[in-house]
Motif scaffolding. Structure first.
Motif, mmCIF file in Angstrom:
data_model
loop_
_atom_site.group_PDB
_atom_site.id
_atom_site.type_symbol
_atom_site.label_atom_id
_atom_site.label_comp_id
_atom_site.label_asym_id
_atom_site.label_seq_id
_atom_site.Cartn_x
_atom_site.Cartn_y
_atom_site.Cartn_z
ATOM 1 N N TRP A 71 -7.122 4.535 3.280
ATOM 2 C CA TRP A 71 -6.218 3.830 4.179
ATOM 3 C C TRP A 71 -6.475 4.141 5.647
ATOM 4 C CZ3 TRP A 71 -3.026 6.124 7.640
ATOM 5 C CH2 TRP A 71 -2.667 7.462 7.442
ATOM 6 N N VAL A 117 0.846 -1.195 0.000
ATOM 7 C CA VAL A 117 0.000 0.000 0.000
ATOM 8 C C VAL A 117 0.881 1.245 0.000
ATOM 9 C CG1 VAL A 117 -1.649 1.355 1.358
ATOM 10 C CG2 VAL A 117 -1.997 -1.103 1.066
ATOM 11 N N LEU A 136 1.759 5.392 -2.138
ATOM 12 C CA LEU A 136 1.421 6.600 -1.384
ATOM 13 C C LEU A 136 2.689 7.367 -1.017
ATOM 14 C CD1 LEU A 136 -1.168 5.247 1.239
ATOM 15 C CD2 LEU A 136 -1.651 6.822 -0.632
ATOM 16 N N ARG A 172 -5.801 2.157 -0.750
ATOM 17 C CA ARG A 172 -4.947 3.348 -0.614
ATOM 18 C C ARG A 172 -5.792 4.607 -0.416
ATOM 19 N NH1 ARG A 172 -1.460 1.164 -5.292
ATOM 20 N NH2 ARG A 172 0.308 0.278 -4.141
ATOM 21 N N PHE A 195 0.846 8.253 6.487
ATOM 22 C CA PHE A 195 0.733 6.809 6.308
ATOM 23 C C PHE A 195 1.997 6.121 6.807
ATOM 24 C CE2 PHE A 195 1.422 2.887 3.902
ATOM 25 C CZ PHE A 195 0.278 2.197 4.256
#
Length: 180
Positions: free
Chosen positions: A158, A77, A81, A155, A86
């Motif tokens: 998330w 993931v 990004l 994504r 994240f």
């Protein structure tokens, strides 16, 4: 009622009338069972007695296998990004799992599944037989490079799937919970 799913770790499984010691707090999530919880209990999944409810509606799974599955998916993931938030979430999640490690994950979903008013034990059997394996299959396909559309949707959302909902103390913590 709080309407949360709760995830714990322990070195043994609960039995009728016996809660493992210690029970370590992992995570809680409001109003649903997030993808992270489903993946963490996605290896060697079994229905066990609940530690909270007086029914056989707990879900147990292999800690090491579930942690690896989630960690691998988080890496994939993250490849799509460029988001510091994240990356910080992944670091916090993996550090928390390392700190609260046990032999088993124990997922308590009673508050979530009771909302619909259906048979609780059947709801948990359905989670173990269908929902959790489906989430694992989606993640495994994404890890194999065969599930780009699903990965893009994960994504995009998330925070709901993996957000910062990890803590040493949950809304429902056991008196025997410890941090090691």
């Amino acid at each position: 009622m709080a309407n949360r799913s709760y995830l714990y770790s322990a070195d043994s499984l609960p039995s009728v009338g016996d809660i493992p010691t210690p029970v370590r707090c992992i995570s809680e999530h409001n109003w649903s069972i997030p993808l992270a919880h489903k993946l963490l209990v996605g290896r060697e999944t079994a229905v066990v007695p609940s530690m909270i409810w007086s029914a056989r509606i707990g879900i147990a799974a292999d800690f090491a296998g579930g942690s690896k599955l989630l960690g691998d998916l988080l890496q994939v993931v993250g490849q799509g990004l460029a988001d510091r938030e994240f990356a910080a979430c992944v670091d916090k999640t993996m550090a928390h799992l390392d700190k609260q490690q046990g032999k088993f994950f124990l997922l308590e979903t009673g508050e979530i599944i009771s909302i619909a008013g259906n048979d609780l034990e059947q709801e948990v059997r359905d989670l173990v037989a269908h929902d959790i394996p489906a989430a694992v299959a989606q993640a495994e396909a994404a890890l194999a490079g065969d599930n780009d559309e699903w990965l893009a949707s994960v994504r995009a959302d998330w925070q709901d799937h993996f957000g910062p909902f990890y803590s040493e103390w949950l809304y429902y913590s056991f008196p025997t919970s410890v941090s090691e």
